[in-house]
Scaffold this motif. Structure first.
Motif, PDB file in Angstrom:
ATOM      1  N   ILE A 217       7.285   0.102   8.136  1.00 30.03           N
ATOM      2  CA  ILE A 217       7.176  -0.997   7.183  1.00 30.03           C
ATOM      3  C   ILE A 217       8.545  -1.199   6.515  1.00 30.03           C
ATOM      4  CG2 ILE A 217       4.707  -0.754   6.745  1.00 30.03           C
ATOM      5  CD1 ILE A 217       5.374   0.806   4.208  1.00 30.03           C
ATOM      6  N   ASP A 218       8.765  -2.412   6.011  1.00 25.09           N
ATOM      7  CA  ASP A 218      10.033  -2.764   5.362  1.00 25.09           C
ATOM      8  C   ASP A 218       9.926  -2.793   3.843  1.00 25.09           C
ATOM      9  OD1 ASP A 218      11.197  -3.497   7.986  1.00 25.09           O
ATOM     10  OD2 ASP A 218       9.788  -5.187   7.855  1.00 25.09           O
ATOM     11  N   ALA A 219       8.700  -2.836   3.350  1.00 28.75           N
ATOM     12  CA  ALA A 219       8.477  -2.948   1.908  1.00 28.75           C
ATOM     13  C   ALA A 219       7.096  -2.386   1.583  1.00 28.75           C
ATOM     14  CB  ALA A 219       8.567  -4.408   1.460  1.00 28.75           C
ATOM     15  N   ALA A 220       6.907  -2.030   0.331  1.00 20.87           N
ATOM     16  CA  ALA A 220       5.617  -1.463  -0.069  1.00 20.87           C
ATOM     17  C   ALA A 220       5.387  -1.658  -1.552  1.00 20.87           C
ATOM     18  CB  ALA A 220       5.571   0.027   0.253  1.00 20.87           C
ATOM     19  N   GLU A 221       4.149  -1.902  -1.907  1.00 21.00           N
ATOM     20  CA  GLU A 221       3.753  -1.906  -3.315  1.00 21.00           C
ATOM     21  C   GLU A 221       2.693  -0.829  -3.489  1.00 21.00           C
ATOM     22  OE1 GLU A 221       0.591  -3.064  -4.745  1.00 21.00           O
ATOM     23  OE2 GLU A 221      -0.219  -3.086  -2.708  1.00 21.00           O
ATOM     24  N   TRP A 222       2.728  -0.192  -4.675  1.00 22.48           N
ATOM     25  CA  TRP A 222       1.672   0.766  -4.993  1.00 22.48           C
ATOM     26  C   TRP A 222       1.134   0.454  -6.375  1.00 22.48           C
ATOM     27  CZ3 TRP A 222      -2.047   3.277  -3.151  1.00 22.48           C
ATOM     28  CH2 TRP A 222      -2.677   4.320  -3.857  1.00 22.48           C
ATOM     29  N   VAL A 223       1.632   1.095  -7.417  1.00 18.29           N
ATOM     30  CA  VAL A 223       1.131   0.819  -8.761  1.00 18.29           C
ATOM     31  C   VAL A 223       2.274   0.400  -9.678  1.00 18.29           C
ATOM     32  CG1 VAL A 223      -0.009   1.788 -10.798  1.00 18.29           C
ATOM     33  CG2 VAL A 223      -0.882   2.323  -8.525  1.00 18.29           C
ATOM     34  N   GLY A 224       3.073   1.393 -10.093  1.00 20.73           N
ATOM     35  CA  GLY A 224       4.129   1.121 -11.050  1.00 20.73           C
ATOM     36  C   GLY A 224       5.082   2.295 -11.131  1.00 20.73           C
ATOM     37  N   PRO A 225       5.993   2.286 -12.097  1.00 22.46           N
ATOM     38  CA  PRO A 225       7.093   3.259 -12.139  1.00 22.46           C
ATOM     39  C   PRO A 225       6.674   4.720 -12.039  1.00 22.46           C
ATOM     40  CG  PRO A 225       7.467   1.528 -13.733  1.00 22.46           C
ATOM     41  CD  PRO A 225       6.103   1.281 -13.170  1.00 22.46           C
ATOM     42  N   TYR A 226       5.629   5.140 -12.754  1.00 24.19           N
ATOM     43  CA  TYR A 226       5.282   6.564 -12.770  1.00 24.19           C
ATOM     44  C   TYR A 226       4.843   7.045 -11.388  1.00 24.19           C
ATOM     45  CZ  TYR A 226       2.990  10.975 -13.783  1.00 24.19           C
ATOM     46  OH  TYR A 226       2.624  12.298 -13.766  1.00 24.19           O
ATOM     47  N   ASP A 227       3.852   6.375 -10.808  1.00 21.09           N
ATOM     48  CA  ASP A 227       3.378   6.770  -9.478  1.00 21.09           C
ATOM     49  C   ASP A 227       4.464   6.563  -8.422  1.00 21.09           C
ATOM     50  OD1 ASP A 227       0.930   7.492 -10.429  1.00 21.09           O
ATOM     51  OD2 ASP A 227      -0.181   5.838  -9.537  1.00 21.09           O
ATOM     52  N   ASP A 228       5.166   5.436  -8.513  1.00 21.35           N
ATOM     53  CA  ASP A 228       6.150   5.096  -7.487  1.00 21.35           C
ATOM     54  C   ASP A 228       7.301   6.100  -7.454  1.00 21.35           C
ATOM     55  OD1 ASP A 228       4.474   2.958  -7.188  1.00 21.35           O
ATOM     56  OD2 ASP A 228       5.961   1.421  -7.641  1.00 21.35           O
ATOM     57  N   GLU A 229       7.706   6.576  -8.623  1.00 26.07           N
ATOM     58  CA  GLU A 229       8.763   7.585  -8.670  1.00 26.07           C
ATOM     59  C   GLU A 229       8.279   8.887  -8.035  1.00 26.07           C
ATOM     60  OE1 GLU A 229      12.129   9.205 -11.761  1.00 26.07           O
ATOM     61  OE2 GLU A 229      10.111   8.878 -12.568  1.00 26.07           O
ATOM     62  N   ARG A 230       7.058   9.273  -8.343  1.00 19.64           N
ATOM     63  CA  ARG A 230       6.495  10.503  -7.763  1.00 19.64           C
ATOM     64  C   ARG A 230       6.407  10.412  -6.240  1.00 19.64           C
ATOM     65  NH1 ARG A 230       3.700  13.945 -11.356  1.00 19.64           N
ATOM     66  NH2 ARG A 230       2.232  14.609  -9.746  1.00 19.64           N
ATOM     67  N   LEU A 231       6.137   9.217  -5.737  1.00 19.82           N
ATOM     68  CA  LEU A 231       6.017   9.029  -4.293  1.00 19.82           C
ATOM     69  C   LEU A 231       7.375   8.881  -3.605  1.00 19.82           C
ATOM     70  CD1 LEU A 231       2.879   6.706  -4.223  1.00 19.82           C
ATOM     71  CD2 LEU A 231       2.996   9.078  -3.446  1.00 19.82           C
ATOM     72  N   GLY A 232       8.438   8.707  -4.378  1.00 20.07           N
ATOM     73  CA  GLY A 232       9.796   8.743  -3.832  1.00 20.07           C
ATOM     74  C   GLY A 232      10.284   7.496  -3.133  1.00 20.07           C
ATOM     75  N   PHE A 233       9.644   6.353  -3.378  1.00 27.87           N
ATOM     76  CA  PHE A 233      10.020   5.137  -2.661  1.00 27.87           C
ATOM     77  C   PHE A 233      11.485   4.749  -2.893  1.00 27.87           C
ATOM     78  CE2 PHE A 233       5.345   3.846  -3.445  1.00 27.87           C
ATOM     79  CZ  PHE A 233       4.928   4.621  -2.377  1.00 27.87           C
TER      80      PHE A 233
END
Length: 371
Positions: A217-233
């Protein structure tokens, strides 16, 4: 005529009466408790437990329920994949594999797009409006009528607020830049994005990073800063866009087996409802605190914050409401909910523009200018 009261007799009778009352009270509590069964339910989450805030909503609910019922009604929480994959959570509840699930309705739009209305749909309600509609605007009653066909009832069980628009490997300057981009995006939003040239991919949270890393994939959305930082995007896709026009106020639901729910004693129904409400409010508050810290951390790591271009927002808005009208004409389940939702949305927006928006606009602008 007066009667002489024997003080010793009076005190003895009073003591006996008091003891009898106390004994009755002592006996009454266990007798009442014995009327309520001891229940042990299992809950499957739609999320991995390393996403502690969104997964933790189920834990908050289960712990509150246990304490309210003095341990008689307990729910054991399992992360996605422990009992069933996250995508099968709803079927597991309907089939009786588990009694309850904690997940997002829009994960099941493949069954019917109407699943998404209870959680969030593009250009929909913000977090407060969502709670207002579900709790007191008739929303959850309409949602439960729809859910009855799938053998479940729904209880709001967590909010994220407005989400971020996602992580992109390259900068997006116009609608044309979206053409051909493979993006992890769920639910009705994926259909809207496809009309803007995106190739939507629905992946669970734990699979997003590997897919980005491999270039699947070239892009992804999840939730927001807290979760996204933990997931390392941020380690792979440097451009972080906002807002997620498709998730202005996500509600995660507890989906409960309808037969099991209806068989609950009334005190347990009230206890479960109260525990779900506690989880709903708690999750939103946690995200509001954690995202505030995480967004500063991400910017400090070099993340490039970007607003979605206006032409992207305009094109998405147009495509969204065209899609809703198509659903309204072709999908009876959608048509039973959408008109009432749209009326509530429009009237709520009119009110929020008066005080809420005016206040927010002024104080945010004043603070940003250094006042």
């Amino acid at each position: 005529m007066t009667h002489k009261i024997d003080r010793r007799s009076f005190l003895t009778k009073t003591a006996i009466g008091g003891a009898a009352t106390a004994a009755a009270a002592t006996l009454a509590a266990p007798a009442i408790a014995q009327e309520l069964p001891t229940l042990r339910w299992r809950l499957t989450s739609g999320f991995p437990n390393n996403l502690d805030t969104i997964y933790g909503g189920a834990v908050v609910m289960a712990e509150a329920l246990s304490k309210i019922t003095e341990g008689r009604f307990q729910i054991q929480v399992f992360q996605a994949g422990e009992l069933v994959p996250g995508a099968q959570a709803l079927d597991a509840v309907k089939g009786g594999t588990v009694e309850i699930a904690h997940t997002c309705g829009y994960y099941f739009t493949g069954k019917n797009p109407a699943f998404a209305i209870g959680s969030t749909i593009p250009f929909g309600l913000n977090a407060r409006q969502q709670n207002a509609w579900l709790y007191h605007g008739g929303g959850n009653e309409l949602y439960d009528e729809f859910l009855a066909d799938y053998g479940v009832v729904g209880k709001p069980g967590g909010g994220t607020g407005a989400q971020m628009g996602g992580w992109f490997r390259k900068e997006i300057n116009s609608v044309a830049d979206l053409k051909g981009i493979k993006m992890r995006i769920a639910g009705v939003a994926g259909e809207v994005m496809s009309r803007l040239g995106v190739v939507p991919q629905q992946l669970p949270g734990g699979d997003i990073y590997p897919a980005l890393e491999r270039g699947t994939i070239d892009a992804a959305e999840w939730v927001g800063p807290y979760d996204d930082e933990r997931l390392g995007f941020y380690q792979i896709a440097p451009y972080y866009y906002y807002p997620a026009y498709w998730e202005g106020g996500l509600t995660i639901h507890f989906y409960i087996n309808k037969g099991q729910y209806e068989a609950l004693p009334e005190p347990y129904k009230v206890a479960l409802d109260t525990a779900c409400k506690a989880a709903n409010i708690n999750m939103q508050a946690l995200y509001d605190v954690k995202n505030t810290t995480a967004i500063r951390s991400l910017v400090g790591k070099g993340v490039q914050l970007r607003p979605l271009p206006r032409d992207v927002m305009d094109a998405a808005y147009k495509a969204t409401f065209e899609l809703y009208e198509e659903y309204n004409a072709s999908n009876p389940a959608w048509a039973k909910i959408y008109p009432a939702w749209k009326k509530f949305r429009d009237e709520s927006f009119e009110w929020f523009r008066v005080a809420e928006y005016s206040y927010d606009s002024y104080v945010y602008t004043a603070q940003a200018s250094g006042k």
